[in-house]
Write an enzyme that holds these catalytic residues in place. Structure first.
Site, PDB file in Angstrom:
ATOM      1  N   GLU A  66       0.841  -1.204   0.000  1.00 34.86           N
ATOM      2  CA  GLU A  66       0.000   0.000   0.000  1.00 34.86           C
ATOM      3  C   GLU A  66       0.878   1.257   0.000  1.00 34.86           C
ATOM      4  O   GLU A  66       2.061   1.200   0.330  1.00 34.86           O
ATOM      5  CB  GLU A  66      -0.971  -0.018   1.188  1.00 34.86           C
ATOM      6  CG  GLU A  66      -0.299  -0.156   2.542  1.00 34.86           C
ATOM      7  CD  GLU A  66      -0.413   1.099   3.360  1.00 34.86           C
ATOM      8  OE1 GLU A  66      -0.711   2.170   2.807  1.00 34.86           O
ATOM      9  OE2 GLU A  66      -0.182   0.999   4.577  1.00 34.86           O
ATOM     10  N   LYS A  81      -5.561  10.835   0.164  1.00 42.31           N
ATOM     11  CA  LYS A  81      -5.546   9.524   0.817  1.00 42.31           C
ATOM     12  C   LYS A  81      -6.801   8.778   0.375  1.00 42.31           C
ATOM     13  O   LYS A  81      -7.902   9.145   0.771  1.00 42.31           O
ATOM     14  CB  LYS A  81      -5.512   9.738   2.333  1.00 42.31           C
ATOM     15  CG  LYS A  81      -5.587   8.483   3.173  1.00 42.31           C
ATOM     16  CD  LYS A  81      -5.509   8.842   4.658  1.00 42.31           C
ATOM     17  CE  LYS A  81      -5.960   7.689   5.528  1.00 42.31           C
ATOM     18  NZ  LYS A  81      -6.002   8.050   6.952  1.00 42.31           N
ATOM     19  N   VAL A  98      -4.992   0.577   3.008  1.00 43.47           N
ATOM     20  CA  VAL A  98      -5.168  -0.877   2.912  1.00 43.47           C
ATOM     21  C   VAL A  98      -6.458  -1.199   2.153  1.00 43.47           C
ATOM     22  O   VAL A  98      -6.476  -2.057   1.264  1.00 43.47           O
ATOM     23  CB  VAL A  98      -5.170  -1.515   4.319  1.00 43.47           C
ATOM     24  CG1 VAL A  98      -5.629  -2.972   4.267  1.00 43.47           C
ATOM     25  CG2 VAL A  98      -3.770  -1.425   4.940  1.00 43.47           C
ATOM     26  N   ASP A 100     -15.352   6.573  14.618  1.00 48.42           N
ATOM     27  CA  ASP A 100     -14.274   6.514  13.617  1.00 48.42           C
ATOM     28  C   ASP A 100     -13.686   5.108  13.565  1.00 48.42           C
ATOM     29  O   ASP A 100     -12.862   4.720  14.393  1.00 48.42           O
ATOM     30  CB  ASP A 100     -13.189   7.545  13.948  1.00 48.42           C
ATOM     31  CG  ASP A 100     -12.163   7.683  12.828  1.00 48.42           C
ATOM     32  OD1 ASP A 100     -12.109   6.794  11.958  1.00 48.42           O
ATOM     33  OD2 ASP A 100     -11.420   8.681  12.823  1.00 48.42           O
ATOM     34  N   SER A 108     -11.974   2.418  10.813  1.00 51.49           N
ATOM     35  CA  SER A 108     -11.352   2.405   9.484  1.00 51.49           C
ATOM     36  C   SER A 108     -12.107   1.514   8.498  1.00 51.49           C
ATOM     37  O   SER A 108     -12.563   0.422   8.845  1.00 51.49           O
ATOM     38  CB  SER A 108      -9.918   1.896   9.605  1.00 51.49           C
ATOM     39  OG  SER A 108      -9.342   1.789   8.318  1.00 51.49           O
ATOM     40  N   LYS A 151      -2.589  -0.688  14.407  1.00 54.10           N
ATOM     41  CA  LYS A 151      -1.743   0.415  14.893  1.00 54.10           C
ATOM     42  C   LYS A 151      -2.020   0.697  16.374  1.00 54.10           C
ATOM     43  O   LYS A 151      -3.164   0.644  16.820  1.00 54.10           O
ATOM     44  CB  LYS A 151      -1.998   1.668  14.054  1.00 54.10           C
ATOM     45  CG  LYS A 151      -1.233   1.612  12.732  1.00 54.10           C
ATOM     46  CD  LYS A 151      -1.225   2.936  12.025  1.00 54.10           C
ATOM     47  CE  LYS A 151      -2.424   3.141  11.160  1.00 54.10           C
ATOM     48  NZ  LYS A 151      -2.451   2.330   9.940  1.00 54.10           N
TER      49      LYS A 151
HETATM   50  N1  PSU Z   1       0.681   1.373   8.314  1.00 59.78           N
HETATM   51  C1  PSU Z   1       1.645   2.282   8.672  1.00 59.78           C
HETATM   52  N2  PSU Z   1       1.409   3.601   8.401  1.00 59.78           N
HETATM   53  C2  PSU Z   1       0.239   4.034   7.805  1.00 59.78           C
HETATM   54  C3  PSU Z   1      -0.765   3.067   7.435  1.00 59.78           C
HETATM   55  C4  PSU Z   1      -0.491   1.749   7.723  1.00 59.78           C
HETATM   56  O1  PSU Z   1       2.684   1.901   9.194  1.00 59.78           O
HETATM   57  O2  PSU Z   1       0.074   5.236   7.590  1.00 59.78           O
HETATM   58  C5  PSU Z   1      -2.047   3.536   6.742  1.00 59.78           C
HETATM   59  C6  PSU Z   1      -2.673   2.403   5.904  1.00 59.78           C
HETATM   60  O3  PSU Z   1      -2.810   2.872   4.594  1.00 59.78           O
HETATM   61  C7  PSU Z   1      -4.019   2.166   6.551  1.00 59.78           C
HETATM   62  C8  PSU Z   1      -4.349   3.561   6.997  1.00 59.78           C
HETATM   63  O4  PSU Z   1      -4.957   1.612   5.640  1.00 59.78           O
HETATM   64  O5  PSU Z   1      -3.102   3.969   7.606  1.00 59.78           O
HETATM   65  C9  PSU Z   1      -5.529   3.620   7.945  1.00 59.78           C
HETATM   66  O6  PSU Z   1      -6.068   4.910   7.939  1.00 59.78           O
HETATM   67  P1  PSU Z   1      -7.500   5.216   8.629  1.00 59.78           P
HETATM   68  O7  PSU Z   1      -7.262   4.965  10.081  1.00 59.78           O
HETATM   69  O8  PSU Z   1      -7.800   6.655   8.325  1.00 59.78           O
HETATM   70  O9  PSU Z   1      -8.481   4.287   8.005  1.00 59.78           O
HETATM   71 MN    MN Z   2     -11.396   7.031   9.936  1.00 58.88          MN
END
Ligand code: PSU
Ligand code: MN
Length: 321
Positions: free
Chosen positions: A29, A92, A112, A152, A154, A173
């Site tokens: 990704e 994004k 992702v 929120d 993902s 994360k």
């Molecule tokens: N892994 C990392 N850094 C990142 C991400 C994943 O080490 O920035 C990204 C991926 O693209 C994942 C996104 O899909 O963060 C999730 O963002 P959100 O919480 O807004 O869905």
């Molecule tokens: Mn979000």
């Protein structure tokens, strides 16, 4: 211009040739490049991840969007452009923003969820990322507070529920509500598997402090389980979690403490929506004096290497022409 995902795909010739020959391919990704890490570490990690996939005997396909096309496989110039673009220039793109990203000019990076959509359509079945997105802290409300939850969560989780791919990461994360993330994945039928340990890896820390729903001792058994899961044809993906390399890992309690502090500050600063994850990662980099960036880069490259090894073991099951 309109068109289906298949109409929008531009698969890099080396990737298309590998898929046609039944050779293993790993999708990478690109949001972690454009939004997750500072430049120049972002460019270094993008290149090192591709190299690690190759060393494992698979072909890397970094996914991004440019000028209405879903690119599956990027050249060096493209990687550099994504990594070095000023913040705000690169969109994004996730499942909900895919059409917006495809109808604007210039670059979008894929999360992702969007990467899974493009890679799956191209025939790729294995993807590597740093840490999957999940349920943000406070999404379900804060205990003792009358404030409603932010909700929120993902779109990565929904994508994992509906797209049958193997996603290799270092755990959800650490900025997330990890327990709630595991519960959503369980509800939505997504196996979450720790590789080589019983604790769920904690992204920049070796352990999240939570026992993984399932664990396997080694890569060979991880690949077997992944193949068995995909072969069932029940629709969902599978998440394989490998811990960050020990030499750069943040101590578990440090990772948790800075994640909590950053999440509190983000709330106070009114940061919400797609901007939240990048904001938290950047704030944690400051709070740890760059140690989180070293851990994050190392875990991303490690995940790419492991994904390459898994794809190589899966052989023909790692992709379809
Ligand atoms: N892994 C990392 N850094 C990142 C991400 C994943 O080490 O920035 C990204 C991926 O693209 C994942 C996104 O899909 O963060 C999730 O963002 P959100 O919480 O807004 O869905
Ligand atoms: Mn979000």
């Amino acid at each position: 211009m309109t068109g289906s995902i298949a109409d929008r795909l531009s698969v890099w010739p080396e990737v298309a040739a590998a898929l046609a020959a039944g050779r293993p391919v790993v999708a990478l990704e690109s949001t972690l490049i454009s939004h997750g890490l500072p430049y120049p570490q972002s460019a270094e990690v993008a290149r090192a991840s591709e190299a690690a996939v190759r060393e494992s005997g698979a072909v890397p396909a970094t996914v991004a969007i440019r000028d209405g096309r879903l690119l599956v496989g990027l050249d060096d110039e493209a990687l550099e452009a994504l990594a070095s673009a000023p913040s705000g220039k690169v969109l994004k793109a996730a499942r909900p923003s895919l059409s917006a990203a495809l109808t604007r000019d210039g670059w979008s990076a894929t999360t992702v969820s969007a990467t899974m959509i493009a890679a799956y359509a191209a025939g790729i079945r294995v993807l590597a990322t740093g840490g999957i997105g999940g349920v943000h802290r406070g999404a379900l409300g804060v205990p003792g507070s009358t404030e409603p939850g932010t909700f929120d969560i993902s779109s990565d989780l929904e994508e994992l529920a509906r797209t049958p791919m193997v996603v290799v990461c270092a755990g959800p994360k650490a900025i997330l509500d990890v327990r709630a993330t595991l519960e959503v994945l369980e509800t939505r039928g997504v196996p979450v598997v720790a590789v080589g340990q019983e604790d769920l890896p904690g992204f920049t820390a070796r352990s999240s402090g939570i026992r993984a729903p399932w664990s396997v001792p080694d890569l060979a058994s991880a690949a077997d389980l992944a193949m068995a899961h995909l072969a069932l044809g029940i629709g969902s993906g599978i998440v394989l979690c490998v811990p960050v390399p020990a030499d750069v890992a943040l101590p578990d309690e440090v990772a948790r403490r800075v994640a909590e502090r950053a999440a509190r500050e983000a709330d106070e600063a009114g940061v919400h929506g797609p901007a939240l994850t990048p904001w938290l990662l950047a704030r944690i980099a400051e709070l740890t004096d760059g140690a989180s960036v070293r851990a994050n880069t190392a875990l991303i490259v490690n995940d790419a290497r492991v994904a390459g090894q898994i794809a190589a073991r899966m052989g023909g099951a790692a992709g379809v022409a």
